[in-house]
Design a protein around this motif. Structure first.
Motif, PDB file in Angstrom:
ATOM      1  N   PHE A  81       0.795  -1.283   0.045  1.00 16.20           N
ATOM      2  CA  PHE A  81       0.080   0.020  -0.082  1.00 16.20           C
ATOM      3  C   PHE A  81       0.933   1.441  -0.067  1.00 16.20           C
ATOM      4  O   PHE A  81       0.590   2.234  -0.833  1.00 16.20           O
ATOM      5  N   PHE A  82       1.692   1.238   0.870  1.00 17.95           N
ATOM      6  CA  PHE A  82       2.529   2.495   0.932  1.00 17.95           C
ATOM      7  C   PHE A  82       3.561   2.872  -0.252  1.00 17.95           C
ATOM      8  O   PHE A  82       3.450   4.014  -0.610  1.00 17.95           O
ATOM      9  N   ALA A  83       3.696   1.806  -0.949  1.00 23.18           N
ATOM     10  CA  ALA A  83       4.683   1.854  -2.280  1.00 23.18           C
ATOM     11  C   ALA A  83       3.365   2.537  -3.292  1.00 23.18           C
ATOM     12  O   ALA A  83       3.941   3.427  -4.062  1.00 23.18           O
ATOM     13  N   GLU A  84       2.300   2.007  -3.354  1.00 24.86           N
ATOM     14  CA  GLU A  84       1.237   2.425  -3.986  1.00 24.86           C
ATOM     15  C   GLU A  84       1.101   4.153  -3.767  1.00 24.86           C
ATOM     16  O   GLU A  84       0.591   4.901  -4.781  1.00 24.86           O
ATOM     17  N   ALA A  85       1.152   4.117  -2.658  1.00 28.74           N
ATOM     18  CA  ALA A  85       1.014   5.782  -2.088  1.00 28.74           C
ATOM     19  C   ALA A  85       2.181   6.522  -2.502  1.00 28.74           C
ATOM     20  O   ALA A  85       2.221   7.714  -1.936  1.00 28.74           O
ATOM     21  N   GLY A  86       3.360   6.234  -2.997  1.00 23.39           N
ATOM     22  CA  GLY A  86       4.423   6.852  -3.315  1.00 23.39           C
ATOM     23  C   GLY A  86       5.470   6.968  -2.205  1.00 23.39           C
ATOM     24  O   GLY A  86       6.376   7.986  -2.289  1.00 23.39           O
ATOM     25  N   THR A  87       5.298   6.116  -1.239  1.00 20.59           N
ATOM     26  CA  THR A  87       6.437   6.106  -0.145  1.00 20.59           C
ATOM     27  C   THR A  87       6.933   4.755   0.318  1.00 20.59           C
ATOM     28  O   THR A  87       6.830   3.768  -0.513  1.00 20.59           O
ATOM     29  N   THR A  88       7.332   4.432   1.414  1.00 18.04           N
ATOM     30  CA  THR A  88       7.473   3.289   1.936  1.00 18.04           C
ATOM     31  C   THR A  88       7.140   3.078   3.360  1.00 18.04           C
ATOM     32  O   THR A  88       6.909   3.914   4.162  1.00 18.04           O
ATOM     33  N   LEU A  89       6.922   1.780   3.665  1.00 16.91           N
ATOM     34  CA  LEU A  89       6.460   1.429   5.070  1.00 16.91           C
ATOM     35  C   LEU A  89       7.445   1.794   6.005  1.00 16.91           C
ATOM     36  O   LEU A  89       7.033   2.391   7.104  1.00 16.91           O
ATOM     37  N   ALA A  90       8.700   1.530   5.801  1.00 15.22           N
ATOM     38  CA  ALA A  90       9.888   1.883   6.783  1.00 15.22           C
ATOM     39  C   ALA A  90      10.048   3.469   7.042  1.00 15.22           C
ATOM     40  O   ALA A  90      10.197   3.765   7.928  1.00 15.22           O
TER      41      ALA A  90
ATOM     42  N   SER B 153      -8.999   4.988 -19.237  1.00 15.44           N
ATOM     43  CA  SER B 153      -7.570   4.583 -19.312  1.00 15.44           C
ATOM     44  C   SER B 153      -7.224   4.114 -17.853  1.00 15.44           C
ATOM     45  O   SER B 153      -7.957   4.181 -16.967  1.00 15.44           O
ATOM     46  N   ARG B 154      -5.786   3.500 -17.948  1.00 22.07           N
ATOM     47  CA  ARG B 154      -5.666   2.830 -16.616  1.00 22.07           C
ATOM     48  C   ARG B 154      -4.247   3.619 -16.352  1.00 22.07           C
ATOM     49  O   ARG B 154      -3.104   3.527 -17.089  1.00 22.07           O
ATOM     50  N   ALA B 155      -3.914   4.191 -15.407  1.00 22.17           N
ATOM     51  CA  ALA B 155      -2.915   4.952 -14.770  1.00 22.17           C
ATOM     52  C   ALA B 155      -1.945   3.666 -14.448  1.00 22.17           C
ATOM     53  O   ALA B 155      -2.436   2.695 -13.961  1.00 22.17           O
ATOM     54  N   PRO B 156      -0.741   4.109 -14.333  1.00 23.60           N
ATOM     55  CA  PRO B 156       0.212   3.064 -13.854  1.00 23.60           C
ATOM     56  C   PRO B 156       0.141   2.862 -12.436  1.00 23.60           C
ATOM     57  O   PRO B 156      -0.330   3.565 -11.709  1.00 23.60           O
ATOM     58  N   THR B 157       0.346   1.486 -12.098  1.00 23.69           N
ATOM     59  CA  THR B 157       0.150   1.007 -10.829  1.00 23.69           C
ATOM     60  C   THR B 157       0.950   1.598 -10.010  1.00 23.69           C
ATOM     61  O   THR B 157       0.654   2.227  -8.749  1.00 23.69           O
ATOM     62  N   ARG B 158       2.381   1.754 -10.262  1.00 20.34           N
ATOM     63  CA  ARG B 158       3.376   2.420  -9.155  1.00 20.34           C
ATOM     64  C   ARG B 158       3.614   3.915  -9.783  1.00 20.34           C
ATOM     65  O   ARG B 158       3.771   4.025 -10.978  1.00 20.34           O
ATOM     66  N   ALA B 159       3.283   4.919  -8.997  1.00 16.78           N
ATOM     67  CA  ALA B 159       3.447   6.283  -9.336  1.00 16.78           C
ATOM     68  C   ALA B 159       4.928   6.891  -8.770  1.00 16.78           C
ATOM     69  O   ALA B 159       5.236   6.420  -7.641  1.00 16.78           O
ATOM     70  N   ARG B 160       5.174   7.981  -9.049  1.00 25.62           N
ATOM     71  CA  ARG B 160       6.364   8.454  -8.396  1.00 25.62           C
ATOM     72  C   ARG B 160       6.239   9.012  -7.131  1.00 25.62           C
ATOM     73  O   ARG B 160       5.090   9.558  -6.502  1.00 25.62           O
ATOM     74  N   ARG B 161       7.196   8.883  -6.228  1.00 25.35           N
ATOM     75  CA  ARG B 161       7.038   9.220  -4.805  1.00 25.35           C
ATOM     76  C   ARG B 161       7.139  10.612  -4.687  1.00 25.35           C
ATOM     77  O   ARG B 161       7.928  11.441  -5.154  1.00 25.35           O
ATOM     78  N   PRO B 162       6.001  11.193  -4.112  1.00 32.03           N
ATOM     79  CA  PRO B 162       5.898  12.695  -3.616  1.00 32.03           C
ATOM     80  C   PRO B 162       6.992  13.288  -2.600  1.00 32.03           C
ATOM     81  O   PRO B 162       7.426  12.490  -1.961  1.00 32.03           O
ATOM     82  N   ARG B 163       7.339  14.335  -2.708  1.00 36.74           N
ATOM     83  CA  ARG B 163       8.220  15.061  -1.913  1.00 36.74           C
ATOM     84  C   ARG B 163       7.353  15.247  -0.546  1.00 36.74           C
ATOM     85  O   ARG B 163       6.382  15.510  -0.657  1.00 36.74           O
ATOM     86  N   VAL B 164       7.974  14.725   0.519  1.00 35.02           N
ATOM     87  CA  VAL B 164       7.493  14.741   1.813  1.00 35.02           C
ATOM     88  C   VAL B 164       6.981  16.444   2.040  1.00 35.02           C
ATOM     89  O   VAL B 164       7.709  17.441   1.872  1.00 35.02           O
ATOM     90  N   GLY B 165       5.480  16.509   2.235  1.00 38.45           N
ATOM     91  CA  GLY B 165       5.010  17.757   2.721  1.00 38.45           C
ATOM     92  C   GLY B 165       4.448  18.647   1.226  1.00 38.45           C
ATOM     93  O   GLY B 165       3.944  19.577   1.222  1.00 38.45           O
TER      94      GLY B 165
END
Length: 562
Positions: free
Chosen positions: A69-78, A548-560
Motif C-alpha cells: 500500500f505505501f508503495a502505491e501511495a508513493g512512499t515506503t512502510l519503513a 484509461s489505466r494509470a500506472p500502478t506505481r507512481a512517483r513518490r511525492p516530496r514529503v510535505g
C-alpha cells in the motif's frame, strides 16, 4: 476542480484514508468527510492520565500488504512506521492446562506443539505448509480483486488447485484442525484466528487456516507509538496526495440523478436536484437507475450543505450507507438482505491504566475458557458468556511511551453478542450496568488466571466501551465490533461487492465489503476500489481519459508536497 473530477469519501477510517490517498494520486479532487472530531474510525486513540490507548486494532499482520500500500501511495512502510517484531508473539492462558507461548520462530513453535502432544510438531509443520500455500494463492488470486469479472476464479493456478481449495471452503476450520490435533489447547490456538475474522471456528471455512501462516511463522508486529501512528501515516499520505480531510462533517444522503431506462423507477426518490449534470461517472451501466451527483451533509457548525461529486465512496459502515443514505429504490443491499446476514460479534472493551508493572502479561495475552464451543454458541444466541474468553493487550510491555513510568497500559477485549441493547461504556465505572459487569468479570478473571490478585485495586484510569458505542459512534450495524463475519456465505466473492448495482459512481470500501475485516483487508479494499474506478470511470489526472489505466506505481511525492 470541476464536479467531473471530484470525489467524496464518506468516512475517515483506515479504508477511507487509504482510498482518499490512492484516488487523489490518480488525479481526483478528494474530500474525506468524517463525522467524528478525529479520523481513524475503529482505529481510534484515547488519552487520559498520561496513558495513550489504542481503541481498536492492536495486531499488525501481513506486513507485505502494508508495504504494497505505501508503495502505491508513493512512499515506503519503513519511512512511515517503525515496526517491532514481538517475541513472544503472544501468550495463551487456559482455564484448564498450562500456558503456551507462540514466539517469533517457526522451529520453536513446532517444538512447543510437539511437547504438548507427541506428533503435533510434524502435524503443525504440514499444517503451516498448507497455510502458507493457501495464503500465497489468496494474495495472488482472491484478495486483490473485485470479483466483477470471472478472470481470477478461472485462472489456471486456481483450476490446478481446485481439488484442494474447494474442500477448504466446504469444511469448517474447527473440523479441519480437529482432524490433525487432539490436544484441546492446540486446537484452541489454531481455531482462535476465526475471531479476528468476526466469526467462530465452527462457522469459518477451513480456507482461513491460512491465518496461522501469519502468526506462527510470519510473526506479529507493533508500530512504535501505537496504532494511532498508522492512522497518522495514512492521513499524511492522503494529504500529501492532495486530499482534504474534514472532521465533524456528517453525511446525511448520497444525492443522485435518474439515468436512462431507470429514470422512471428512480424518480424523485433517487435524485436530489443538487449537482445535476455531474457527468464523471458513466451512467447507464446495466441495471443502474441513477448516477451520483454528490452528498448532502452537515458541517461542524450545523450548516446543511451539498458537495457535488462524480464519485462517492462509502467507506463508513456499509449497512448505514446503503439503508440510511440511499432511498429504498436505489439500495443494492436493502434491510431484507441484511436480515439474512451475520454481523459478527460485538465487544466490550476496557482500557485500564494500572499502577505498577504486570510482568505476568506479554504484549498480547489470550484467555481461553474450558467450554470453548459454548462460549461461541452463547454469543451467537445473544447471550454474554460466563466465563468468557478474552484478549488483553499490554503495549507498555514493548512501548514505554504509552504509559507513565512504572505503570502499565492494558486493553481488555471481551467478545459479546452484537447487541446495542447491552449499552454504552463510560469512564470510571459509569457505563451501562451490563457493560461494566462484563468488564469487572474480565478484570477479575485476568487477575486470577495471570496471578495478579491486586489488579483491580491498582487501576488508576478506566474507560469501557460497549456495543452501544459501536452503534452510536461508528454507525456499526447491530453494534458489531469488526464488521460482518467471515462465514462461508460472507467470504470472498460471496461478500458484499464494492460497487452499487443501482447507482453509477457509488463505490464501497472497508470491512463491510470485499475482501473483509481487519487492517490489511481495509488497505486492500482501497486498492481494488481504485483499480475498479480506473476500469469503469478512468483517472482524471495524468491518464486523463475515461477508461484509461494509470500506472500502478507512481512517483513518490516530496514529503510535505500538496
Amino acid at each position: 476542480m470541476s464536479a467531473e473530477r471530484s470525489a467524496v469519501v464518506v468516512g475517515g477510517g483506515v479504508a477511507g484514508l487509504a482510498t482518499a490517498a490512492l484516488l487523489a494520486r490518480d488525479g481526483w479532487s478528494v474530500d474525506v468527510l468524517e463525522r467524528s472530531d478525529a479520523v481513524g474510525g475503529r482505529a481510534g486513540t484515547w488519552e487520559s492520565g498520561g496513558f495513550r490507548f489504542d481503541t481498536g486494532p492492536s495486531w499488525l499482520l501481513m506486513p507485505e500488504v502494508f508495504e504494497r500500500f505505501f508503495a502505491e501511495a508513493g512512499t515506503t512502510l519503513a519511512e512511515r512506521l517503525d515496526l517491532v517484531t514481538l517475541d513472544p508473539a503472544y501468550r495463551v492462558l487456559f482455564e484448564d492446562g498450562d500456558p503456551l507461548e507462540v514466539v517469533a520462530d517457526r522451529a520453536a513453535n513446532l517444538a512447543t506443539f510437539e511437547a504438548a502432544e507427541p506428533g503435533a510438531g510434524a502435524a503443525l509443520d504440514r499444517y503451516l505448509r498448507s497455510a502458507r500455500s493457501t495464503y500465497e494463492t489468496a494474495l495472488r488470486r482472491f484478495l486483490y480483486t473485485s470479483f466483477d469479472t470471472p478472470g481470477g476464479l478461472l485462472h489456471p493456478e486456481v483450476a490446478l488447485q481446485g481439488h484442494r481449495l474447494a474442500p477448504l471452503l466446504l469444511r469448517s476450520l474447527e473440523s479441519f484442525v480437529a482432524r490433525r490435533f487432539r490436544e484441546p489447547r492446540l486446537r484452541q490456538v489454531l481455531g482462535y484466528p476465526a475471531v479476528f475474522l468476526g466469526t467462530s471456528p465452527d462457522r469459518a471455512p477451513s480456507m482461513y487456516h491460512l491465518m496461522s501462516a501469519l502468526d506462527l511463522e510470519g510473526g506479529v508486529r507493533y508500530p512504535r507509538g501505537g496504532f494511532g501512528r498508522l492512522v497518522d501515516a495514512l492521513a499524511d499520505v492522503a494529504r500529501e496526495a492532495g486530499a482534504r480531510l474534514r472532521t465533524g462533517w456528517e453525511v446525511t444522503a448520497v444525492t443522485t440523478r435518474a439515468t436512462g431506462a431507470g429514470a422512471a423507477g428512480a424518480g424523485a426518490e433517487g435524485a436530489g436536484a443538487e449537482g445535476a449534470g455531474a457527468e464523471g461517472a458513466r451512467p447507464g451501466r446495466a441495471g443502474r437507475h441513477a448516477a451520483v451527483t454528490g452528498v448532502r451533509c452537515t458541517d461542524p457548525g450545523g450548516v446543511e450543505r451539498h458537495l457535488p461529486a462524480a464519485l462517492v465512496v462509502g467507506a463508513a459502515d456499509l449497512h448505514h450507507v446503503e439503508t440510511r443514505l440511499l432511498p429504498p429504490a436505489l439500495q443494492t443491499y436493502p434491510e431484507a438482505w441484511w436480515r439474512r446476514r451475520d454481523p459478527g460479534p460485538g465487544g466490550v472493551l476496557a482500557m485500564l491504566g494500572v499502577r505498577g508493572r504486570v510482568p505476568q502479561l506479554a504484549h498480547h495475552t489470550l484467555l481461553f475458557t474450558r467450554d470453548w464451543r459454548r462460549n461461541f454458541a452463547d454469543i451467537a444466541a445473544g447471550v454474554v458468556p460466563e466465563p468468557a474468553s478474552a484478549y488483553v493487550c499490554a503495549p507498555s510491555r514493548t512501548d514505554p511511551t504509552v504509559a507513565p513510568p512504572d505503570h502499565e497500559n492494558l486493553f481488555v477485549l471481551v467478545p459479546v453478542p452484537a447487541d446495542p441493547g447491552l449499552g454504552r461504556g463510560g469512564v470510571d465505572g459509569r457505563g451501562a450496568p451490563a457493560v461494566e459487569r462484563v468488564a469487572d468479570a474480565a478484570i477479575d478473571q485476568l487477575a486470577r488466571w495471570a496471578g495478579v490478585p491486586d489488579l483491580a485495586e491498582r487501576v488508576v484510569v478506566r474507560r469501557t466501551v460497549g456495543p452501544g458505542d459501536f452503534a452510536a459512534d461508528l454507525h456499526a450495524w447491530r453494534g458489531g465490533m469488526l464488521g460482518p463475519g467471515h462465514t462461508l456465505r460472507q467470504s470472498a466473492f460471496l461478500r458484499a461487492g464494492n460497487a452499487s448495482r443501482k447507482v453509477a459512481g457509488l463505490y464501497y470500501a472497508g470491512s463491510g465489503t470485499i475482501p473483509g475485516v481487519g487492517l490489511p483487508m481495509c488497505l486492500i479494499s482501497a486498492e481494488i476500489l481504485r483499480d475498479r474506478v480506473r476500469r469503469e470511470v478512468g483517472a482524471p489526472g495524468a491518464a486523463g481519459r475515461a477508461g484509461s489505466r494509470a500506472p500502478t506505481r507512481a512517483r513518490r511525492p516530496r514529503v510535505g508536497a500538496p
